[in-house]
Design an enzyme around this catalytic site. Structure first.
Site, PDB file in Angstrom:
ATOM      1  N   HIS A 255       0.997  -1.220   0.123  1.00  0.00           N
ATOM      2  CA  HIS A 255      -0.156   0.068  -0.017  1.00  0.00           C
ATOM      3  C   HIS A 255       0.979   1.194   0.079  1.00  0.00           C
ATOM      4  CE1 HIS A 255      -3.826   2.317   1.066  1.00  0.00           C
ATOM      5  NE2 HIS A 255      -2.814   3.103   1.587  1.00  0.00           N
ATOM      6  N   GLU A 256       1.762   1.383   0.844  1.00  0.00           N
ATOM      7  CA  GLU A 256       2.596   2.554   1.005  1.00  0.00           C
ATOM      8  C   GLU A 256       3.515   2.553  -0.258  1.00  0.00           C
ATOM      9  OE1 GLU A 256       1.757   4.830   3.082  1.00  0.00           O
ATOM     10  OE2 GLU A 256       0.530   3.419   4.322  1.00  0.00           O
ATOM     11  N   HIS A 259       1.846   4.670  -2.886  1.00  0.00           N
ATOM     12  CA  HIS A 259       1.862   6.056  -2.539  1.00  0.00           C
ATOM     13  C   HIS A 259       3.238   6.454  -3.074  1.00  0.00           C
ATOM     14  CE1 HIS A 259      -1.685   6.913  -0.614  1.00  0.00           C
ATOM     15  NE2 HIS A 259      -1.559   6.192   0.432  1.00  0.00           N
ATOM     16  N   GLU A 285      -4.479   7.934  -3.071  1.00  0.00           N
ATOM     17  CA  GLU A 285      -5.018   6.683  -2.623  1.00  0.00           C
ATOM     18  C   GLU A 285      -5.586   5.779  -3.689  1.00  0.00           C
ATOM     19  OE1 GLU A 285      -5.595   5.023   0.419  1.00  0.00           O
ATOM     20  OE2 GLU A 285      -4.126   6.500   0.943  1.00  0.00           O
TER      21      GLU A 285
END
Length: 490
Positions: A255-256, A259, A285
């Site tokens: 997830h990170e 980003h 996101e």
């Protein structure tokens, strides 16, 4: 006064802003606990300097004298961002800006201690002061308009709470129906055993690399709440580990990385300008969620990942690739938003969106927040919150003043649903590639069609041009119903 003069001034401001972000990263990762009060003063001082620069009288002269039409698209976009930022920042009293920076820096540590102790009452007075200052900030920025919309604009420019409320209202019925149908089916089960932290972090590093994270311009550290920080040549991420749950670390990292690779993928020409970072948190996101879910939790990729997990951990209680795919996408009751499955995740966000709007409007006070959270959670999920760390204290966002941030998580999921359709059309052999652990075509398409443009265009235009459609909740809902309908035999 020339555009080049303005750009030089803006680059210095952006550089200082990156330093402020680095202070926050340090505070959540390696700062000594005893440094909290000093760090609050440092953050407040830097916030004051940034506020002065962003309201500098020379900016007004530059904005009045520079002819936007004579500039190239990059220059016009820079002017749009600078003008918007200048107009917003000069509405905010300098003392309020520094007070907020000082308080939220201190509040973060108070929240962490209250969370560890399971004591909302210990945090409530500080949160009440944060809410008071954020209401004051929103009132100053809105100039008589909607206070929550003014705060939301910091994270998703051009979007209103009313628009999000309509979108979320369309999401909720089909999400609730899917959740009920899935939870009525047999539980496929999960992994079992104890998973060594060193092995988890090594696996996360490997997966981060294949998803395109550039470690020469980044690093992974541990934090209570995973996050990504920075842009350009210094983009850092954090993750966390749990001895009985390797997915917590693995998917937090993916997830990170979504980003971080967005920030790393932006055109170098935009570095240290308003274009040199993600255009909005909703668009941001969309990257983290498509990396984590549509790609990272896909049947094809989890087939490859199963072999990697077996090599790293041996037998962990999952018989084969199909069972592993089911385990990764297991839908089960839980308290924690960041650990929620795709079916239920957005219901966690909608709860927070409604509560924070009520806090900012004054319809809900901090003294009543824990009870309101617990009541809403039991209504939405059918079981009671057992302790504050699993309820109102689980997220860091409100302690650091991020009111208006939560709805961008679900908006990002909506955007990811739209982008995934465009990606599959553009890369017809996507599943074959994912099954080999090859993410290059997928991440390359996202980099070319979205990430490299940074803040060049407004958020929704950025998504629309990337995927070729006006964003709506339909593709996300269709994707979820198809995936989980097949997985659970609905």
């Amino acid at each position: 006064m020339s555009y080049e003069d303005l750009l030089g001034f803006v680059r210095e401001t952006e550089a200082l802003s990156q330093v402020a972000g680095r202070l926050s990263w340090d505070q959540e990762t390696v700062m000594p606990r005893g440094a909290a009060d000093q760090r609050a003063e440092e953050s407040a001082a830097l916030s004051h300097v940034l506020h002065q620069r962003r309201t500098d009288a020379r900016l007004e002269d530059w904005l009045a004298q520079i002819d936007d039409a004579a500039l190239d698209p990059m220059g016009q976009a820079v002017m749009r961002h600078v003008r918007r930022d200048f107009d917003r920042t000069r509405k905010l009293p300098p003392k309020l800006a520094s007070d907020l920076a000082r308080l939220t820096s201190r509040a973060q540590g108070i929240w962490a201690e209250a969370r560890a102790a399971g004591d909302f009452a210990a945090f409530a007075p500080t949160l009440a002061e944060v809410v008071r200052l954020k209401r004051e900030e929103g009132a100053a920025l809105s100039a008589g308009g909607d206070v929550y919309d003014a705060l939301l604009a910091d994270y998703e420019p051009g979007t209103t709470a009313a628009e999000l409320d309509a979108m979320f209202g369309a999401l909720r019925p089909r999400l609730v129906a899917l959740r009920e149908a899935v939870l009525d089916r047999p539980d496929p089960g999960g992994v079992s055993g104890t998973f060594d932290e060193t092995a988890q972090l090594a696996m996360s590093t490997k997966v981060a690399e294949i998803f395109g994270y550039d470690f020469t311009r980044g690093r992974i550290d541990k934090a209570v709440h995973p996050f990504s920080s920075g842009s350009g040549a210094d983009v850092r991420i954090t993750t966390r580990t749990a001895a009985d749950d390797p997915f917590n670390c693995l998917y937090s990292t993916i997830h990170e990385v979504g980003h971080a690779t967005y920030e790393q993928g932006i055109d170098d020409a935009y570095a240290l300008t308003p274009l040199g970072q993600g255009v909005s948190m909703g668009v941001h996101e969309s990257q983290s969620r498509i990396y984590e879910n549509q790609l990272g939790r896909s049947r094809a990729f989890t087939g490859w990942l199963y072999g990697q997990m077996r090599d790293a951990y041996g037998d962990f209680g999952v018989a084969d690739e199909e069972a592993f795919f089911a385990a990764v996408n297991r839908v089960q009751n839980g308290f924690i938003r960041t650990e929620a499955d795709e079916v239920q995740y957005n219901l966690h966000v909608l709860l927070r969106f409604d509560l924070e709007r009520a806090l900012i409007s004054g319809d809900l006070e901090v003294a009543d927040l824990e009870a309101a959270w617990n009541e809403r959670f039991e209504k939405d999920f059918g079981f009671a919150v057992d302790r504050p760390a699993n309820g109102v204290l689980q997220d860091v966002h409100w302690s650091v003043g991020l009111f208006g941030y939560f709805p961008t998580y679900t908006l990002g999921n909506v955007y990811a649903g739209c982008l995934y359709g465009g990606l599959r059309d553009a890369v017809p052999d996507l599943d074959d590639r994912l099954a080999r652990g090859d993410l290059s075509a997928a991440t390359g398409w996202l980099r070319e069609n979205l990430q490299r443009h940074g803040g060049l265009r407004p958020p929704r235009e950025t998504i629309e041009l990337a995927c070729g459609m006006v964003p709506s909740e339909g593709p996300l809902l269709d994707y979820l119903e198809e995936k989980f309908g097949a997985l659970y035999g609905l």
